[in-house]
Scaffold this motif. Structure first.
Motif, short mmCIF file in Angstrom:
data_model
loop_
_atom_site.label_atom_id
_atom_site.label_comp_id
_atom_site.label_asym_id
_atom_site.label_seq_id
_atom_site.Cartn_x
_atom_site.Cartn_y
_atom_site.Cartn_z
N LYS A 1 3.11 0.79 -20.10
CA LYS A 1 3.85 1.70 -19.23
C LYS A 1 3.01 2.13 -18.03
CE LYS A 1 6.35 6.10 -19.20
NZ LYS A 1 6.78 7.27 -20.02
N PHE A 2 1.75 2.46 -18.29
CA PHE A 2 0.85 2.86 -17.21
C PHE A 2 0.66 1.73 -16.20
CE2 PHE A 2 -3.65 2.60 -15.79
CZ PHE A 2 -3.65 3.66 -14.90
N LEU A 3 0.43 0.52 -16.69
CA LEU A 3 0.18 -0.61 -15.79
C LEU A 3 1.42 -0.96 -14.97
CD1 LEU A 3 -1.99 -2.89 -18.12
CD2 LEU A 3 -2.77 -1.43 -16.23
N LEU A 4 2.59 -0.87 -15.58
CA LEU A 4 3.81 -1.15 -14.83
C LEU A 4 4.03 -0.10 -13.73
CD1 LEU A 4 6.25 -2.22 -17.69
CD2 LEU A 4 5.31 -3.68 -15.89
N ASN A 5 3.77 1.15 -14.06
CA ASN A 5 3.97 2.21 -13.08
C ASN A 5 2.97 2.15 -11.93
OD1 ASN A 5 6.11 3.22 -14.54
ND2 ASN A 5 4.93 4.81 -15.56
N SER A 6 1.78 1.62 -12.21
CA SER A 6 0.73 1.60 -11.19
C SER A 6 0.48 0.21 -10.63
CB SER A 6 -0.58 2.13 -11.79
OG SER A 6 -0.98 1.34 -12.91
N ARG A 7 1.42 -0.69 -10.84
CA ARG A 7 1.24 -2.07 -10.39
C ARG A 7 0.95 -2.12 -8.89
NH1 ARG A 7 4.36 -5.87 -7.92
NH2 ARG A 7 3.84 -8.05 -8.35
N TRP A 8 -0.02 -2.93 -8.52
CA TRP A 8 -0.44 -3.06 -7.13
C TRP A 8 -0.11 -4.47 -6.66
CZ3 TRP A 8 -4.34 -5.56 -4.13
CH2 TRP A 8 -4.62 -4.93 -2.90
N CYS A 9 0.58 -4.60 -5.54
CA CYS A 9 1.00 -5.91 -5.04
C CYS A 9 -0.10 -6.50 -4.17
CB CYS A 9 2.29 -5.77 -4.23
SG CYS A 9 2.84 -7.34 -3.54
N SER A 10 -0.60 -7.65 -4.56
CA SER A 10 -1.74 -8.25 -3.87
C SER A 10 -1.37 -8.89 -2.54
CB SER A 10 -2.39 -9.31 -4.77
OG SER A 10 -1.48 -10.33 -5.08
N THR A 11 -0.08 -9.08 -2.27
CA THR A 11 0.30 -9.73 -1.02
C THR A 11 0.84 -8.74 0.02
OG1 THR A 11 2.48 -10.23 -1.93
CG2 THR A 11 0.80 -11.94 -2.09
N THR A 12 1.01 -7.49 -0.37
CA THR A 12 1.50 -6.49 0.58
C THR A 12 0.33 -5.97 1.43
OG1 THR A 12 3.27 -5.79 -0.89
CG2 THR A 12 2.60 -4.24 0.83
N GLY B 1 -13.10 -3.17 -1.71
CA GLY B 1 -13.73 -2.33 -2.72
C GLY B 1 -13.27 -2.67 -4.13
N ASN B 2 -12.83 -1.63 -4.87
CA ASN B 2 -12.42 -1.84 -6.26
C ASN B 2 -11.16 -2.70 -6.39
OD1 ASN B 2 -14.55 -0.31 -7.14
ND2 ASN B 2 -13.37 1.56 -7.37
N ASN B 3 -10.46 -2.92 -5.29
CA ASN B 3 -9.27 -3.78 -5.33
C ASN B 3 -9.59 -5.23 -4.99
OD1 ASN B 3 -7.34 -1.85 -6.08
ND2 ASN B 3 -7.15 -1.11 -3.98
N LEU B 4 -10.86 -5.58 -5.00
CA LEU B 4 -11.25 -6.95 -4.68
C LEU B 4 -10.56 -7.97 -5.59
CD1 LEU B 4 -13.08 -8.98 -3.19
CD2 LEU B 4 -14.87 -8.47 -4.84
N LEU B 5 -10.50 -7.67 -6.88
CA LEU B 5 -9.93 -8.64 -7.82
C LEU B 5 -8.43 -8.83 -7.63
CD1 LEU B 5 -11.11 -10.40 -10.07
CD2 LEU B 5 -10.47 -8.64 -11.69
N PRO B 6 -7.62 -7.79 -7.56
CA PRO B 6 -6.19 -8.03 -7.34
C PRO B 6 -5.88 -8.47 -5.90
CG PRO B 6 -6.62 -5.68 -7.46
CD PRO B 6 -7.88 -6.37 -7.87
N ARG B 7 -6.72 -8.06 -4.94
CA ARG B 7 -6.42 -8.45 -3.56
C ARG B 7 -6.66 -9.94 -3.33
NH1 ARG B 7 -4.51 -10.08 -0.09
NH2 ARG B 7 -4.37 -9.50 2.10
N LYS C 1 -0.52 -4.50 5.86
CA LYS C 1 0.06 -3.90 7.05
C LYS C 1 0.94 -4.90 7.80
CE LYS C 1 -1.21 -1.45 11.30
NZ LYS C 1 -2.34 -0.93 12.11
N ALA C 2 0.54 -6.16 7.85
CA ALA C 2 1.28 -7.17 8.61
C ALA C 2 2.41 -7.80 7.80
CB ALA C 2 0.32 -8.27 9.08
N ASN C 3 2.42 -7.51 6.49
CA ASN C 3 3.40 -8.16 5.60
C ASN C 3 3.87 -7.13 4.59
OD1 ASN C 3 4.91 -10.03 4.18
ND2 ASN C 3 3.18 -10.79 3.02
N ALA C 4 4.63 -6.16 5.08
CA ALA C 4 5.00 -5.03 4.24
C ALA C 4 6.02 -5.36 3.17
CB ALA C 4 5.51 -3.87 5.10
N PHE C 5 7.00 -6.22 3.51
CA PHE C 5 8.09 -6.45 2.56
C PHE C 5 8.40 -7.93 2.33
CE2 PHE C 5 8.96 -2.36 4.70
CZ PHE C 5 8.83 -1.52 3.60
N TYR C 6 8.36 -8.75 3.34
CA TYR C 6 8.81 -10.14 3.22
C TYR C 6 7.72 -11.11 3.65
CZ TYR C 6 13.31 -7.71 3.19
OH TYR C 6 14.34 -6.86 2.90
N PRO C 7 7.68 -12.29 3.04
CA PRO C 7 8.53 -12.78 1.95
C PRO C 7 8.06 -12.23 0.62
CG PRO C 7 6.99 -14.46 2.56
CD PRO C 7 6.78 -13.33 3.54
#
Length: 469
Positions: free
Chosen positions: A450-461, A52-58, A463-469
């Motif tokens: 400030k808003f963007l840093l607080n709401s930063r979305w990680c494109s590589t996180t 959806g709307n996260n197509l670009l960062p995903r 369900k199968a890759n929650a934390f690493y690498p």
């Protein structure tokens, strides 16, 4: 030309876009780029569903598409160099052998006057080879200006298919009729749909303009009617000439009467009549104002288009119409005043008073129109800033968009925009952030960062890759 310099449209391409409402263009990315993009799309859609709307960062490679000179050049040509990408974006997946229904995209849940001028546009990008059998988007050229499709059978007349090699995309006027066509191959077909908006009224041509006068394009596909006056007015508007038709034709009483009688007929002919009346001075404006008050929806709506092109002569009558008892008449009058922009500055006090009107549709129309006004700027900014706290979501959404159009002039609204970053609606939040970017002051940028840093979305996180690498 530098490698990333926008490849602007030519006069002929702009004439084609104005009449047909669509252009088919192509990027020159390598087959490897599209193959990798398809692999990512398949993985994300299979394992996570539509982003959806996260197509670009995903899928970060998608941004390369919208940085491509052919894409930026097309958007700059139609929407001006400071165009905005809408917060809504969607990857359409089509595996159906059944055609989709004809439709115009909505404006987020509310009915508004659709604009003959290209203030909004869409890009539909095909990341795989898309032959006709794979179900490309179908587009009805020339229908961007019509409320109805204007054909009676279920079979489209003059449909354009956005088929082609990987990297082909359709640039379309936001209001054009379109649909998905049958995917007869059963293979995955993606179409990446992104929306864009103008943030500035045109001051001069933003395409590779060489010829000043209007003429029809060679590839005129509009299948229903010839709307030369409307097309010419749009060309002039895109060149920075507001109200260009005013006073360019005689005020013959019999001609005006005949034209007024056509406002309730076949829609394309009615549009022709409205723009023709816009040329005919005070008498033509009087006929259009009479049409604006009509109880027939088409007559009133089409008359508003003529008034929006009639120049300063129409302003006083439109201000008077703001007091009309019919909510729809007021909305159309507000629309026309917004289109007249700097020619209608004296309407601003009356528009500001309508920000407290009980009808949501009127307040939505007003905050939209105020974004195209230039003075008195302090009062406009204050009114829009207060509208960010309106109970209606669409009012807040349009208020944040209008503040982005005012740019640095809207600096006083930064505190209200900062509060809007916490709004419950995703699009109010997104376009408050956009407004802070367009304002560009140090206070606005610090608030935005400030808003963007607080709401930063990680494109590589995921369900199968929650934390690493």
């Amino acid at each position: 030309m530098q490698p990333n310099t926008p490849l602007l449209l030519t006069d002929e391409q702009m004439r084609t876009f104005i009449t047909n409402g669509c252009l088919l263009l192509k990027t020159d990315f390598s087959p490897e780029f599209h193959q990798q993009l398809l692999e990512q799309l398949n993985t994300v859609y299979t394992e996570e569903g539509n982003p959806g709307n996260n197509l670009l960062p995903r899928i970060r490679e998608v941004q390369k598409i919208f940085d491509h000179p052919v894409v930026t050049g097309a958007l700059t040509s139609v929407l001006g160099e400071n165009y905005m990408m809408h917060a809504h974006r969607h990857g359409h997946f089509n595996a159906s052998a059944t055609a989709g229904g004809w439709h115009k995209d909505s404006y987020w849940g509310y009915e508004r006057m659709r604009n003959h001028h290209p203030n909004w546009a869409m890009i539909m990008y095909f990341p795989q080879d898309t032959p006709v059998e794979l179900g490309p988007t179908g587009i009805l050229p020339g229908t961007q200006n019509y409320d109805s499709r204007n054909f009676e059978s279920n079979e489209p007349q003059g449909e354009v298919l956005a088929n082609g090699e990987a990297g082909t995309f359709a640039l379309i006027h936001y209001d054009i009729w379109h649909r998905s066509t049958p995917n007869l191959l059963g293979q995955p077909r993606y179409m990446l749909k992104f929306e864009f908006m103008r943030t500035e009224m045109p001051q001069e041509p933003s395409w590779d303009n060489q010829e000043t006068g209007w003429k029809r394009p060679a590839n005129l596909l509009a299948p229903i009617a010839e709307n030369d006056l409307m097309w010419e007015e749009t060309w002039n508007w895109l060149s920075g000439k507001i109200g260009s038709l005013a006073g360019t034709a005689s005020a013959d009483p019999e001609q005006i009467k005949a034209l007024a009688g056509q406002l309730d007929g076949f829609e394309p002919a009615a549009i022709n009549a409205s723009y023709d009346l816009a040329r005919r001075g005070p008498q033509g404006v009087e006929a259009l104002l009479e049409g604006l008050y009509s109880e027939q929806k088409q007559v009133s709506r089409v008359a508003a288009y003529g008034l929006s092109a009639a120049g300063e002569e129409a302003v006083d009558g439109l201000i008077e119409a703001l007091n009309h008892k019919d909510e729809a008449v007021v909305v159309r009058a507000v629309f026309a005043l917004g289109e007249l922009s700097r020619l209608a500055s004296r309407a601003v006090p009356a528009l500001l008073q309508l920000l407290s009107h009980p009808a949501d549709a009127i307040r939505i129309a007003v905050v939209d129109a105020l974004g195209y006004m230039t003075s008195p700027i302090d009062e406009i900014v204050a009114g829009l800033a207060n509208a960010l706290q309106d109970v209606n979501t669409q009012v807040r959404f349009m208020a944040s968009l209008s503040l982005s159009r005012l740019g640095a002039s809207a600096e006083a609204a930064v505190p209200q925009l900062a509060a809007a970053l916490e709004d419950e609606n995703r699009y109010v939040r997104a376009h408050a952030a956009e407004s802070l970017n367009y304002i560009g002051s140090e206070r606005a940028k610090n608030t935005l960062i400030k808003f963007l840093l607080n709401s930063r979305w990680c494109s590589t996180t995921n369900k199968a890759n929650a934390f690493y690498p």
